[in-house]
Design a protein around this motif. Structure first.
Motif, short mmCIF file in Angstrom:
data_model
loop_
_atom_site.label_atom_id
_atom_site.label_comp_id
_atom_site.label_asym_id
_atom_site.label_seq_id
_atom_site.Cartn_x
_atom_site.Cartn_y
_atom_site.Cartn_z
N CYS A 212 39.58 77.46 33.30
CA CYS A 212 40.11 76.20 32.77
C CYS A 212 39.03 75.12 32.79
CB CYS A 212 41.32 75.74 33.58
SG CYS A 212 42.74 76.85 33.48
N ARG A 213 39.04 74.30 31.76
CA ARG A 213 38.10 73.18 31.65
C ARG A 213 38.80 71.90 32.09
NH1 ARG A 213 36.56 69.77 27.02
NH2 ARG A 213 34.39 69.07 27.25
N TYR A 214 38.12 71.13 32.96
CA TYR A 214 38.70 69.90 33.50
C TYR A 214 37.78 68.72 33.22
CZ TYR A 214 41.82 73.00 36.12
OH TYR A 214 42.75 73.95 36.47
N GLY A 215 38.40 67.55 33.08
CA GLY A 215 37.66 66.31 32.96
C GLY A 215 37.83 65.48 34.22
N TYR A 216 36.81 64.66 34.55
CA TYR A 216 36.83 63.84 35.77
C TYR A 216 36.30 62.45 35.44
CZ TYR A 216 36.91 68.57 37.74
OH TYR A 216 37.22 69.89 38.02
N TYR A 217 36.94 61.43 36.02
CA TYR A 217 36.48 60.06 35.81
C TYR A 217 36.92 59.18 36.98
CZ TYR A 217 41.31 59.29 34.25
OH TYR A 217 42.67 59.23 34.19
N VAL A 218 36.27 58.03 37.12
CA VAL A 218 36.63 57.06 38.15
C VAL A 218 37.52 55.99 37.53
CG1 VAL A 218 35.76 55.38 39.83
CG2 VAL A 218 34.44 57.46 39.34
N GLU A 219 38.60 55.69 38.22
CA GLU A 219 39.49 54.60 37.81
C GLU A 219 39.42 53.50 38.85
OE1 GLU A 219 43.84 55.00 36.30
OE2 GLU A 219 43.97 54.50 38.44
N ALA A 220 39.30 52.26 38.41
CA ALA A 220 39.21 51.13 39.34
C ALA A 220 39.82 49.90 38.70
CB ALA A 220 37.74 50.88 39.72
N TYR A 221 40.04 48.88 39.53
CA TYR A 221 40.59 47.62 39.07
C TYR A 221 39.62 46.49 39.39
CZ TYR A 221 45.17 49.82 38.47
OH TYR A 221 46.20 50.62 38.06
N LEU A 222 39.40 45.61 38.41
CA LEU A 222 38.67 44.38 38.69
C LEU A 222 39.55 43.45 39.51
CD1 LEU A 222 37.06 43.69 35.19
CD2 LEU A 222 35.97 44.71 37.18
N SER A 223 38.92 42.45 40.11
CA SER A 223 39.69 41.50 40.92
C SER A 223 40.72 40.76 40.08
CB SER A 223 38.73 40.51 41.59
OG SER A 223 37.93 39.86 40.61
N SER A 224 40.50 40.71 38.77
CA SER A 224 41.46 40.05 37.87
C SER A 224 42.68 40.91 37.61
CB SER A 224 40.78 39.72 36.54
OG SER A 224 40.36 40.91 35.90
N GLY A 225 42.64 42.18 38.06
CA GLY A 225 43.74 43.10 37.80
C GLY A 225 43.50 44.01 36.62
N GLN A 226 42.40 43.80 35.89
CA GLN A 226 42.09 44.64 34.74
C GLN A 226 41.65 46.02 35.21
OE1 GLN A 226 38.87 43.18 32.36
NE2 GLN A 226 38.82 44.99 31.03
N LYS A 227 42.20 47.07 34.59
CA LYS A 227 41.84 48.44 34.93
C LYS A 227 40.61 48.85 34.12
CE LYS A 227 45.18 51.38 35.43
NZ LYS A 227 46.27 52.37 35.16
N VAL A 228 39.62 49.45 34.79
CA VAL A 228 38.42 49.91 34.11
C VAL A 228 38.14 51.36 34.51
CG1 VAL A 228 37.38 47.62 33.94
CG2 VAL A 228 36.92 49.03 35.95
N TYR A 229 37.34 52.04 33.69
CA TYR A 229 37.07 53.45 33.91
C TYR A 229 35.58 53.73 33.78
CZ TYR A 229 42.05 53.70 32.85
OH TYR A 229 43.41 53.49 32.84
N SER A 230 35.13 54.74 34.51
CA SER A 230 33.77 55.24 34.30
C SER A 230 33.76 56.13 33.07
CB SER A 230 33.32 56.05 35.53
OG SER A 230 34.02 57.29 35.56
N ASP A 231 32.59 56.68 32.75
CA ASP A 231 32.55 57.71 31.73
C ASP A 231 33.25 58.96 32.26
OD1 ASP A 231 30.60 58.02 33.63
OD2 ASP A 231 29.22 59.07 32.31
N THR A 232 33.47 59.94 31.41
CA THR A 232 34.16 61.18 31.78
C THR A 232 33.19 62.35 31.71
OG1 THR A 232 36.24 60.33 30.89
CG2 THR A 232 36.10 62.70 31.23
N VAL A 233 33.24 63.21 32.73
CA VAL A 233 32.42 64.42 32.74
C VAL A 233 33.35 65.63 32.75
CG1 VAL A 233 30.48 63.32 33.89
CG2 VAL A 233 32.26 64.40 35.27
N TYR A 234 32.84 66.76 32.27
CA TYR A 234 33.67 67.96 32.13
C TYR A 234 32.97 69.16 32.75
CZ TYR A 234 36.19 65.20 28.63
OH TYR A 234 36.91 64.22 27.98
N SER A 235 33.78 70.08 33.27
CA SER A 235 33.25 71.34 33.78
C SER A 235 34.36 72.39 33.74
CB SER A 235 32.73 71.18 35.22
OG SER A 235 32.08 72.36 35.65
N THR A 236 33.96 73.64 33.51
CA THR A 236 34.90 74.76 33.44
C THR A 236 34.76 75.61 34.70
OG1 THR A 236 34.81 74.81 31.03
CG2 THR A 236 35.59 76.80 32.14
N GLN A 237 35.87 75.91 35.32
CA GLN A 237 35.85 76.74 36.54
C GLN A 237 35.66 78.21 36.18
OE1 GLN A 237 35.92 73.54 38.66
NE2 GLN A 237 36.03 75.50 39.74
#
Length: 397
Positions: A212-237
């Motif tokens: 199976c191929r999976y994607g991974y990313y970081v999810e975070a919130y700015l102090s203003s409450g805005q949700k932001v994300y890192s780029d996404t990386v993928y790898s297959t097990q």
């Protein structure tokens, strides 16, 4: 005498005027006394989170005379930075001060480190053109960031390395995994992420599906409450080894060597990377003898390996070939033997038909044609039958 003194005074005045205008002898430019000071805020580097807007202020102070223009330039800055080179005409005087601002708003999917330079620019064109440049190297560091992943990961567990955003401006940061076939069903690794040396953290995802191929990313919130994300990386097990190498046989050949032959196998996930060749002497355990570069899976390809190494004539040897995939899963192989090396001429003669047919040789015993492989001791079966002038396939050259 009076005339000589008058001439000396006039000549001295002319030289002083020439120096003021940028001439030393009327032909060559000389260096004017110029002091440049660059002040950047924040100094040396800017730490900025994805989705956040920050500014870099650049101040340039110049002390010099008879200038045409001064300016602030930037070279090699990232696309997500807004910047316009700023050059102004110098006014009369000995000191100049200008200021310019770079606005930075990194989006998701950008690299973490961006290095470039700010340049203070001073120009004088009176007489001969003189241009002065002073530079300061600068760095923009973007957060949060998930580090690159290989195309395939061994087993059913994956360790994700990531860098969180600035703690002062972000909170509730985590790594999420998702199946691209069902992207709305993302889940978090247990825990907040273990700290490693420096700024890096790790998050471990377990019980992943083989193939199976999976994607991974970081999810975070700015102090203003805005949700932001890192780029996404993928790898297959890849938790399964290649198929077993079972179509294997061995026989003694000329000069006391042994020829080993086997058919290619497939790996259903990451593909076969190479073949391991094992050998054992009678009464001993198998040890790794050599590896053979992967050549493909079509036709199927037949590999032929010749073992010349440390064989004792008249003694018994056993061989085994096992396929290895991209993430180093090792498949099984059958044991073949015993094979007894014989220094006498081979019972199965090999004729070199390279000149007539374009092949490296033809095995008259099996009726198979072979071409040279990646190593001098390896040949690969060409499934076509010979016609005069036929050349070996490029795919196995």
């Amino acid at each position: 005498m009076w005339f000589k003194r008058y001439l000396a005074i006039v000549l001295l005045a002319f030289i002083s005027f020439a120096a003021l205008e940028g001439y030393a002898d009327g032909k060559k430019p000389y260096s004017i006394n110029c002091k440049i000071n660059i002040t950047i805020n924040p100094a040396r580097r800017l730490r900025v989170n994805i989705g956040e807007t920050r500014q870099v202020t650049v101040d340039v102070t110049v002390e010099a005379t008879y200038l045409d223009s001064v300016g602030i330039l930037a070279e090699g800055y990232p696309d997500f930075a807004q910047w316009n080179d700023y050059i102004v005409k110098a006014s009369s005087g000995d000191s100049y001060h200008i200021q310019n601002v770079m606005t930075v708003t990194p989006p998701s999917g950008v690299e973490r480190i961006h290095e470039f330079r700010f340049i203070a620019y001073v120009k004088r064109t009176k007489g001969y053109k003189l241009v002065y440049r002073d530079t300061v190297d600068y760095r923009i560091q973007v957060y949060p960031m998930v580090l690159p992943e290989p195309l395939f990961t061994q087993g059913t567990t994956n360790t994700i390395f990531w860098v969180p955003g600035s703690d002062e401006l972000m909170y509730d940061q985590k790594v999420l995994a998702f199946d691209p076939q069902n992207p709305g069903n993302a889940w978090q690794a247990p825990g907040f992420g273990k700290w490693l040396a420096g700024e890096t953290r790790v998050s471990i995802f377990e019980n992943l599906c083989d193939g199976c191929r999976y994607g991974y990313y970081v999810e975070a919130y700015l102090s203003s409450g805005q949700k932001v994300y890192s780029d996404t990386v993928y790898s297959t097990q890849d938790a399964s080894p290649p198929a077993a190498v079972s179509d294997t046989w061995a026989f003694p050949d000329s000069g006391g060597s042994v020829v080993l032959q086997w058919s290619s196998v497939v790996d259903t996930v990451s593909s076969v990377r190479c073949y391991y060749i094992y050998r054992r002497h009678e009464g001993e355990s198998f040890t790794l003898l050599d590896s053979v570069e992967y050549q493909g899976e079509t036709n199927p390809i037949v590999y032929r390996y010749q073992d010349w190494s440390k064989l004792n004539e008249g003694e018994k040897y056993f061989y085994k070939v096992r396929a290895v995939d991209v993430v180093s899963n090792i498949g099984e192989g059958i044991e073949v033997g015993p094979v007894i090396p014989d220094a006498s001429p081979p019972l199965k003669p090999i004729f070199n038909w390279k000149i007539n047919l374009g092949y490296d040789y033809f095995d008259s015993a099996s009726g198979k044609f072979f071409v040279k492989g990646a190593k001098n001791s390896v040949w690969i079966l060409d499934p076509r039958r010979g016609e005069a002038g036929l050349k070996a396939a490029d795919s196995v050259r």
